[in-house]
Design a protein around this motif. Structure first.
Motif, mmCIF file in Angstrom:
data_model
loop_
_atom_site.group_PDB
_atom_site.id
_atom_site.type_symbol
_atom_site.label_atom_id
_atom_site.label_comp_id
_atom_site.label_asym_id
_atom_site.label_seq_id
_atom_site.Cartn_x
_atom_site.Cartn_y
_atom_site.Cartn_z
ATOM 1 N N PRO A 159 72.143 42.613 34.497
ATOM 2 C CA PRO A 159 71.101 41.576 34.551
ATOM 3 C C PRO A 159 70.915 40.785 33.270
ATOM 4 N N TRP A 160 71.201 41.368 32.111
ATOM 5 C CA TRP A 160 71.044 40.593 30.879
ATOM 6 C C TRP A 160 71.913 39.341 30.925
ATOM 7 N N LEU A 161 73.107 39.479 31.481
ATOM 8 C CA LEU A 161 74.002 38.330 31.573
ATOM 9 C C LEU A 161 73.513 37.347 32.626
ATOM 10 N N ASN A 162 73.156 37.864 33.807
ATOM 11 C CA ASN A 162 72.680 36.984 34.871
ATOM 12 C C ASN A 162 71.427 36.225 34.467
ATOM 13 N N ASN A 163 70.504 36.916 33.849
ATOM 14 C CA ASN A 163 69.189 36.330 33.574
ATOM 15 C C ASN A 163 69.149 35.493 32.302
ATOM 16 N N HIS A 164 70.019 35.814 31.345
ATOM 17 C CA HIS A 164 69.881 35.189 30.031
ATOM 18 C C HIS A 164 71.152 34.503 29.506
ATOM 19 N N GLY A 165 72.298 34.690 30.158
ATOM 20 C CA GLY A 165 73.548 34.166 29.633
ATOM 21 C C GLY A 165 73.863 32.757 30.100
ATOM 22 N N ASP A 166 74.393 31.959 29.182
ATOM 23 C CA ASP A 166 74.819 30.584 29.480
ATOM 24 C C ASP A 166 76.338 30.594 29.640
ATOM 25 N N PHE A 167 76.807 30.441 30.855
ATOM 26 C CA PHE A 167 78.244 30.554 31.132
ATOM 27 C C PHE A 167 79.015 29.277 30.823
ATOM 28 N N ASN A 168 78.290 28.275 30.334
ATOM 29 C CA ASN A 168 78.952 27.093 29.785
ATOM 30 C C ASN A 168 79.191 27.229 28.292
ATOM 31 N N ARG A 169 78.752 28.367 27.722
ATOM 32 C CA ARG A 169 78.940 28.619 26.291
ATOM 33 C C ARG A 169 79.475 30.044 26.090
ATOM 34 N N ILE A 170 80.697 30.247 26.521
ATOM 35 C CA ILE A 170 81.375 31.537 26.371
ATOM 36 C C ILE A 170 82.287 31.470 25.147
ATOM 37 N N LEU A 194 89.604 31.715 35.236
ATOM 38 C CA LEU A 194 88.551 32.722 35.209
ATOM 39 C C LEU A 194 87.581 32.484 36.363
ATOM 40 N N PRO A 195 86.881 33.520 36.807
ATOM 41 C CA PRO A 195 85.933 33.360 37.912
ATOM 42 C C PRO A 195 84.908 32.271 37.640
ATOM 43 N N GLY A 196 84.584 31.529 38.705
ATOM 44 C CA GLY A 196 83.573 30.491 38.588
ATOM 45 C C GLY A 196 84.013 29.287 37.793
ATOM 46 N N GLY A 197 85.314 29.204 37.484
ATOM 47 C CA GLY A 197 85.788 28.087 36.675
ATOM 48 C C GLY A 197 85.318 28.144 35.234
ATOM 49 N N VAL A 198 84.900 29.326 34.775
ATOM 50 C CA VAL A 198 84.419 29.483 33.399
ATOM 51 C C VAL A 198 85.527 29.144 32.410
ATOM 52 N N LYS A 199 85.172 28.485 31.332
ATOM 53 C CA LYS A 199 86.097 28.144 30.256
ATOM 54 C C LYS A 199 85.613 28.762 28.947
ATOM 55 N N ILE A 200 86.554 29.171 28.116
ATOM 56 C CA ILE A 200 86.201 29.644 26.781
ATOM 57 C C ILE A 200 85.935 28.417 25.918
ATOM 58 N N VAL A 201 84.734 28.358 25.344
ATOM 59 C CA VAL A 201 84.416 27.234 24.470
ATOM 60 C C VAL A 201 85.091 27.406 23.119
ATOM 61 N N GLY A 202 84.942 28.591 22.522
ATOM 62 C CA GLY A 202 85.468 28.776 21.179
ATOM 63 C C GLY A 202 85.962 30.181 20.921
ATOM 64 N N ALA A 203 86.843 30.292 19.925
ATOM 65 C CA ALA A 203 87.396 31.582 19.503
ATOM 66 C C ALA A 203 87.209 31.738 18.004
ATOM 67 N N ILE A 204 86.719 32.911 17.598
ATOM 68 C CA ILE A 204 86.516 33.246 16.190
ATOM 69 C C ILE A 204 87.580 34.251 15.788
ATOM 70 N N LEU A 205 88.444 33.878 14.840
ATOM 71 C CA LEU A 205 89.505 34.763 14.360
ATOM 72 C C LEU A 205 89.264 35.043 12.883
ATOM 73 N N SER A 206 88.751 36.233 12.584
ATOM 74 C CA SER A 206 88.454 36.613 11.201
ATOM 75 C C SER A 206 89.559 37.503 10.663
ATOM 76 N N ARG A 207 90.244 37.014 9.625
ATOM 77 C CA ARG A 207 91.363 37.734 9.002
ATOM 78 C C ARG A 207 92.317 38.297 10.047
ATOM 79 N N PRO A 208 92.914 37.455 10.876
ATOM 80 C CA PRO A 208 93.693 37.938 12.021
ATOM 81 C C PRO A 208 94.935 38.731 11.627
ATOM 82 N N PHE A 209 95.259 39.720 12.433
ATOM 83 C CA PHE A 209 96.435 40.565 12.285
ATOM 84 C C PHE A 209 97.618 39.845 12.933
#
Length: 333
Positions: A159-170, A194-209
């Motif tokens: 429910p935290w995701l359903n009630n509070h998550g913005d799926f346009n900002r993944i 992805l389900p629902g046509g969800v798109k990844i907005v951004g990726a954070i790569l910190s000191r990537p391997f």
């Protein structure tokens, strides 16, 4: 006398032993930090978040720790929060979503970012060699995205995701091995829906391997037999086609798919001047810029820090500087 198995293999970095494998198959992780519990909903708490551990899949077992921020004065109660799916570091061999260092970091990060965080407990090598971690993390992204579907969806919901998550900002992100995972998950998202046509907005790569069979930048030439990165890679992916030049670790190596197919809109690559992977992060940043990818890629460098300074010391001045930059990245400020 009881039988005492000998050490079959050990990987150490400096004075730190990362992992020991014994002849009877037992695995020890001396560098693993202690686990600490989540912080459930407590009406009397003054904390600016709450957290909960949930099971996402039973076969294979995939769990996660989810953090939900309390709205700050800038946040209207009807507004939804961005969602960051995070993959911890640890050379694919150790650390956890439940470890003290990562939980402490997110206790600092979540209230500032005003973002739901899904911190993934993926399967570790050597018991579960690559590509197990990639499959687990893709599964979690798929599961989170499924919450965007209509109410008649019968899958497991939180429910935290359903009630509070913005799926346009993944968003997805990670440090070290987790940043490598974020890259590979983003590559897969470029070719699989992805389900629902969800798109990844951004990726954070910190000191990537990332790595390769040839040095780049200021990296020294090191005999593979005495190179810790080779040792780690051979343990976590012993059957890797192409070895250390496999596309999942060398994203511009032979047979690697074009970085132009990355499945997100924005990327931030974070490097540190004293980190052995510093030049690899810059190398990746430059490769993405030149690939023809249509998104926006940024580089953030801290001049006076090492590999995971922001995870180990999240309250430090430089860690706070990075956290503020990542908050701006998520909020697109």
């Amino acid at each position: 006398m009881a039988y005492s198995p000998g050490i079959a293999k050990e990987i150490s970095y400096g004075s730190q032993t990362l992992i020991r494998i014994f002849s009877n198959g037992t695995v020890e992780r001396p560098s693993q930090s202690a686990f600490i519990p989540a912080i459930p909903n407590d009406p009397t708490s003054t904390l600016k978040f709450k957290s909960k551990d949930i099971i996402i899949s039973l076969f294979p077992l995939i769990v996660a720790r989810i953090y939900l921020p309390k709205p700050n004065h800038h946040h209207h109660k009807r507004d939804k929060f961005p969602i960051l799916i995070y993959f911890h570091g640890g050379a694919f061999l150790y650390e956890s979503a439940f470890s003290k260092v990562y939980d402490t970091y997110f206790r600092t990060f979540v209230p500032q970012a005003n973002t739901i965080v899904v911190s993934v407990e993926y399967r570790l090598a050597p018991e579960n060699p690559i590509p197990a971690c990639y499959e687990d993390c893709w599964h979690v992204l798929h599961w989170v995205s499924s919450h965007s579907l209509s109410a008649n969806y019968t899958g497991m919901r939180f429910p935290w995701l359903n009630n509070h998550g913005d799926f346009n900002r993944i968003f997805i992100g990670g440090d070290g091995a987790g940043a490598n995972i974020a890259h590979n998950v983003s590559m897969r998202a470029g070719t699989e829906a992805l389900p629902g046509g969800v798109k990844i907005v951004g990726a954070i790569l910190s000191r990537p391997f990332f790595y390769s069979s040839y040095p780049i930048g200021s990296e020294p030439v090191i005999d593979p037999n005495h190179n810790i990165v080779y040792s780690v890679w051979n343990m976590v992916y012993p059957s890797a086609p192409g070895g250390i030049d496999n596309p999942v670790v060398n994203p511009v190596g032979p047979g690697a798919p074009s970085l132009a197919t990355l499945g997100c809109s924005r990327i931030i690559v974070c490097v540190a001047a004293n980190d052995q992977f510093r030049d690899r992060g810059v190398w990746y940043y430059e490769a993405v810029k030149k690939s023809g990818w249509k998104g926006k890629v940024e580089l953030f460098e801290e001049k006076d820090e090492d590999h995971i300074y922001h995870i180990l010391h999240p309250q430090s001045e430089n860690a706070q500087k990075l956290i503020k930059r990542l908050v701006s990245f998520i909020l697109n400020e």
